[in-house]
Design a protein around this motif. Structure first.
Motif: not given
Length: 401
Positions: A78-91
């Protein structure tokens, strides 16, 4: 207040969901407060919600309410795909909290943290159980302002924050310092809390811009380098601290073969007091057998800015009030003194308030002192000795029960 026509029209367009009438910025804020699993599920609410979660400024990979403990093994896909789909969106903020981490999970967790840092995260919270060894490489971020660590095994490299020039707040709770010589290094850090941490040796704190310091329940008292910007410090050393003499030696040098606290400390210079000497407000509390404060008095600096001071009974050893006398002599602008004797509080059975008479012995030594408070459970012989000493400095008391 009933929804406006514009809100009703927007709600109708969003499938009858009034929440959909809210602006994206507010929806992003709501999504940022949800556990990541729940935030992602909102993509099925309506077309507008499909991709909102990807650009939410907050990310919380935590145990969701009513769910089993969060483990890396169960959430890694889940976390792998979450970060992949978010891309580089600022946090703006990110919290990672796991109740179980296996040795083989650690490289993956380190990669997640590095990715999150690359997303310009400002507030990063890492909470792991059991203890997790992080990457030995230091953090590098121009944007990180607040870092909260819990349940980590920390090494010397990770605690070098010289490449985090915006870091303002560091919170370390229930962590283990693994290096034989650990340095916490930061030129930007202003607030530091270290609570319930295990250290094999004394950490060294290098933070010249530190304004606030809180130390509580740490196994080895850290060495404080010069802290010229310090305003407030709250230091509590309890029986879990190893700077504890088993043979009632308050100098830290009994050297008895069975006293692990005192052995080998003679060669060290001033540990705490020199670093605290610029503070305006100090609370210095320790178990009676702790020798650090009394030992530091050998190199006692002048507390030129100190206005308020709270001490407990470790400064008032029966038949020996030299420690209390010494720190008062080295606090020329002190305005308020609080002595909390043999009472943890916050409610004390006996409270006495006093003030300095403008003439007499104390006129030169404590000429700015306005308020003296003594708090205790009972006025026994030890407390009476302290009151007699204060009376010799021309301080008069009134009793309050």
């Amino acid at each position: 207040m009933p929804p406006t026509k514009k809100a009703k029209k927007a709600a109708a367009a969003g499938g009858g969901d009034l929440t959909g009438a809210l602006p994206d910025a507010m929806l992003h804020r709501i999504l940022s407060l949800l556990p990541a699993q729940e935030a992602v599920r909102t993509c099925v609410l309506a077309r507008r919600w499909r991709h909102l979660w990807r650009s939410a400024p907050g990310l919380r990979v935590v145990r969701a309410a009513g769910r089993p403990p969060a483990t890396v093994e169960e959430l890694q896909g889940f976390v792998d795909h979450l970060l992949l789909l978010r891309g580089g969106s600022p946090l703006d903020t990110c919290e990672l909290s796991f109740d179980q981490i296996r040795r083989q999970d650690i490289p993956r967790v380190n990669l997640w943290i590095r990715h999150i840092v690359m997303c310009k995260v400002r507030v990063l919270v890492l909470h792991f159980h059991p203890h997790c060894q992080l990457d030995k490489l230091p953090l590098v971020s121009q944007h990180l302002t607040r870092l909260e660590l819990s349940g980590l095994i920390l090494n010397d490299s990770f605690l070098d924050f010289s490449s985090c020039p915006a870091l303002d707040y560091l919170d370390i709770v229930q962590c283990y310092f693994s290096s034989s010589l650990t340095n916490i290094t930061s030129q930007s850090l202003k607030r530091l809390r270290i609570i319930k941490c295990y250290t094999g040796s004394r950490p060294h704190v290098h933070a010249t811009n530190l304004v606030s310091l809180h130390l509580d329940t740490i196994t080895r008292t850290p060495v404080l380098e010069r802290l010229p910007s310090l305003v407030k410090a709250d230091i509590k050393l309890n029986s879990q601290c190893r700077d504890f003499c088993s043979f009632d030696d308050f100098s830290g040098g009994c050297n008895h073969e069975f006293c692990g606290g005192c052995r080998g400390v003679q060669a060290e210079n001033c540990v705490l007091l020199r670093g605290l000497s610029e503070a305006k407000n100090l609370a210095l509390v320790a178990e009676t057998k702790m020798f650090v404060f009394r030992r530091d008095l050998k190199w006692c600096p002048i507390f030129r800015n100190l206005k308020t001071l709270l001490l407990n009974e470790c400064w008032c050893v029966p038949s020996d009030l030299s420690a209390l006398a010494c720190i008062l002599q080295h606090s020329p602008v002190l305005e308020k003194l609080t002595l909390q004797l043999f009472s943890m509080g916050p409610k004390h059975k006996v409270e006495m308030k006093g003030s300095r008479h403008p003439s007499g012995v104390s006129a030169a030594m404590l000429k700015y002192l306005e308020i003296v408070e003594v708090k205790c459970e009972v006025v026994d012989e030890s407390v009476l000795d302290v009151l007699k000493f204060l009376s010799s400095l021309n301080i008069c008391f009134t009793f309050k029960k």
